[in-house]
Design a protein around this motif. Structure first.
Motif, PDB file in Angstrom:
ATOM      1  N   ILE A 151      -9.716  27.017   7.888  1.00 17.74           N
ATOM      2  CA  ILE A 151     -10.742  27.801   7.197  1.00 17.74           C
ATOM      3  C   ILE A 151     -10.414  29.288   7.244  1.00 17.74           C
ATOM      4  N   ASN A 152      -9.952  29.767   8.386  1.00 12.36           N
ATOM      5  CA  ASN A 152      -9.683  31.195   8.562  1.00 12.36           C
ATOM      6  C   ASN A 152      -8.200  31.500   8.400  1.00 12.36           C
ATOM      7  N   LEU A 153      -7.737  31.569   7.169  1.00  5.52           N
ATOM      8  CA  LEU A 153      -6.347  31.945   6.922  1.00  5.52           C
ATOM      9  C   LEU A 153      -6.227  33.458   6.980  1.00  5.52           C
ATOM     10  N   ASN A 154      -5.356  33.933   7.829  1.00  3.76           N
ATOM     11  CA  ASN A 154      -5.108  35.372   7.966  1.00  3.76           C
ATOM     12  C   ASN A 154      -6.383  36.175   8.159  1.00  3.76           C
ATOM     13  N   GLY A 155      -7.337  35.637   8.903  1.00  2.00           N
ATOM     14  CA  GLY A 155      -8.538  36.359   9.239  1.00  2.00           C
ATOM     15  C   GLY A 155      -9.664  36.293   8.217  1.00  2.00           C
ATOM     16  N   GLY A 156      -9.432  35.655   7.074  1.00  2.00           N
ATOM     17  CA  GLY A 156     -10.467  35.538   6.056  1.00  2.00           C
ATOM     18  C   GLY A 156     -10.913  34.101   5.914  1.00  2.00           C
ATOM     19  N   LEU A 157     -11.845  33.862   5.038  1.00  2.00           N
ATOM     20  CA  LEU A 157     -12.358  32.500   4.804  1.00  2.00           C
ATOM     21  C   LEU A 157     -11.653  31.860   3.610  1.00  2.00           C
ATOM     22  N   GLU A 158     -10.362  32.080   3.484  1.00  2.00           N
ATOM     23  CA  GLU A 158      -9.608  31.595   2.341  1.00  2.00           C
ATOM     24  C   GLU A 158      -9.567  30.060   2.286  1.00  2.00           C
ATOM     25  N   MET A 199       0.846  -1.189   0.000  1.00  2.00           N
ATOM     26  CA  MET A 199       0.000   0.000   0.000  1.00  2.00           C
ATOM     27  C   MET A 199       0.887   1.247   0.000  1.00  2.00           C
ATOM     28  N   SER A 200       0.546   2.225  -0.820  1.00  2.00           N
ATOM     29  CA  SER A 200       1.338   3.445  -0.881  1.00  2.00           C
ATOM     30  C   SER A 200       0.969   4.389   0.252  1.00  2.00           C
ATOM     31  N   GLU A 201       1.878   5.307   0.525  1.00  2.00           N
ATOM     32  CA  GLU A 201       1.647   6.278   1.586  1.00  2.00           C
ATOM     33  C   GLU A 201       0.554   7.266   1.180  1.00  2.00           C
ATOM     34  N   ILE A 202      -0.183   7.725   2.166  1.00  2.82           N
ATOM     35  CA  ILE A 202      -1.183   8.768   1.936  1.00  2.82           C
ATOM     36  C   ILE A 202      -0.477  10.108   2.068  1.00  2.82           C
ATOM     37  N   ARG A 203      -0.546  10.904   1.002  1.00  2.00           N
ATOM     38  CA  ARG A 203       0.126  12.210   0.952  1.00  2.00           C
ATOM     39  C   ARG A 203      -0.833  13.292   1.441  1.00  2.00           C
ATOM     40  N   VAL A 204      -0.389  14.068   2.433  1.00  4.31           N
ATOM     41  CA  VAL A 204      -1.244  15.075   3.064  1.00  4.31           C
ATOM     42  C   VAL A 204      -0.604  16.454   2.930  1.00  4.31           C
ATOM     43  N   LEU A 205      -1.405  17.413   2.495  1.00  9.31           N
ATOM     44  CA  LEU A 205      -0.997  18.818   2.467  1.00  9.31           C
ATOM     45  C   LEU A 205      -1.627  19.500   3.667  1.00  9.31           C
ATOM     46  N   ILE A 206      -0.833  20.258   4.401  1.00 13.19           N
ATOM     47  CA  ILE A 206      -1.317  21.012   5.553  1.00 13.19           C
ATOM     48  C   ILE A 206      -1.352  22.488   5.170  1.00 13.19           C
ATOM     49  N   VAL A 207      -2.512  23.122   5.365  1.00 12.85           N
ATOM     50  CA  VAL A 207      -2.654  24.558   5.103  1.00 12.85           C
ATOM     51  C   VAL A 207      -3.080  25.198   6.421  1.00 12.85           C
ATOM     52  N   GLU A 208      -2.149  25.931   7.014  1.00 17.82           N
ATOM     53  CA  GLU A 208      -2.355  26.514   8.344  1.00 17.82           C
ATOM     54  C   GLU A 208      -1.493  27.765   8.440  1.00 17.82           C
ATOM     55  N   ASP A 209      -2.076  28.898   8.851  1.00 17.94           N
ATOM     56  CA  ASP A 209      -1.322  30.145   8.902  1.00 17.94           C
ATOM     57  C   ASP A 209      -0.487  30.314  10.172  1.00 17.94           C
ATOM     58  N   GLU A 210      -0.601  29.417  11.127  1.00 20.40           N
ATOM     59  CA  GLU A 210       0.208  29.451  12.347  1.00 20.40           C
ATOM     60  C   GLU A 210       1.299  28.380  12.238  1.00 20.40           C
ATOM     61  N   PRO A 211       2.561  28.775  12.033  1.00 20.88           N
ATOM     62  CA  PRO A 211       3.627  27.797  11.822  1.00 20.88           C
ATOM     63  C   PRO A 211       3.764  26.745  12.929  1.00 20.88           C
ATOM     64  N   LEU A 212       3.630  27.136  14.191  1.00 18.19           N
ATOM     65  CA  LEU A 212       3.765  26.148  15.268  1.00 18.19           C
ATOM     66  C   LEU A 212       2.668  25.093  15.216  1.00 18.19           C
ATOM     67  N   ILE A 213       1.458  25.518  14.900  1.00 18.69           N
ATOM     68  CA  ILE A 213       0.346  24.567  14.780  1.00 18.69           C
ATOM     69  C   ILE A 213       0.567  23.662  13.578  1.00 18.69           C
ATOM     70  N   ALA A 214       1.010  24.232  12.461  1.00 16.06           N
ATOM     71  CA  ALA A 214       1.264  23.440  11.260  1.00 16.06           C
ATOM     72  C   ALA A 214       2.325  22.380  11.520  1.00 16.06           C
ATOM     73  N   GLU A 215       3.396  22.747  12.211  1.00 17.64           N
ATOM     74  CA  GLU A 215       4.464  21.790  12.500  1.00 17.64           C
ATOM     75  C   GLU A 215       3.997  20.710  13.472  1.00 17.64           C
ATOM     76  N   ASP A 216       3.140  21.075  14.427  1.00 16.23           N
ATOM     77  CA  ASP A 216       2.590  20.087  15.359  1.00 16.23           C
ATOM     78  C   ASP A 216       1.706  19.081  14.612  1.00 16.23           C
ATOM     79  N   ILE A 217       0.871  19.567  13.713  1.00 21.57           N
ATOM     80  CA  ILE A 217       0.027  18.683  12.903  1.00 21.57           C
ATOM     81  C   ILE A 217       0.904  17.767  12.053  1.00 21.57           C
TER      82      ILE A 217
END
Length: 69
Positions: A56-63, A1-19
């Motif tokens: 959902i709320n990147l930089n204060g918007g619903l981007e 089975m191949s690996e599942i590739r995940v993209l993380i989109v998060e405007d807070e770097p510490l949270i993104a790295e924790d995820i």
């Protein structure tokens, strides 16, 4: 089975790295981390992940919703 590739989109770097660390511990492949809508679109076009985790709320918007659509 191949690996599942995940993209993380998060405007807070510490949270993104924790995820990312949590996903790697669960044997997922983190294909990229993006902090902005533009960065996310670049990653989606370049890497084509199997799954994207979107703030959902990147930089204060619903981007995150715009990226999803």
């Amino acid at each position: 089975m191949s690996e599942i590739r995940v993209l993380i989109v998060e405007d807070e770097p510490l949270i993104a790295e924790d995820i990312a660390a949590t996903l790697r511990d669960a044997n997922f492949f983190v294909s990229g981390i993006a902090y902005t809508k533009e960065g996310a679109m670049d990653e989606l076009n370049r890497n084509q992940p199997d799954l994207a985790l979107l703030d959902i709320n990147l930089n204060g918007g619903l981007e995150g919703l715009e990226i999803a659509s």
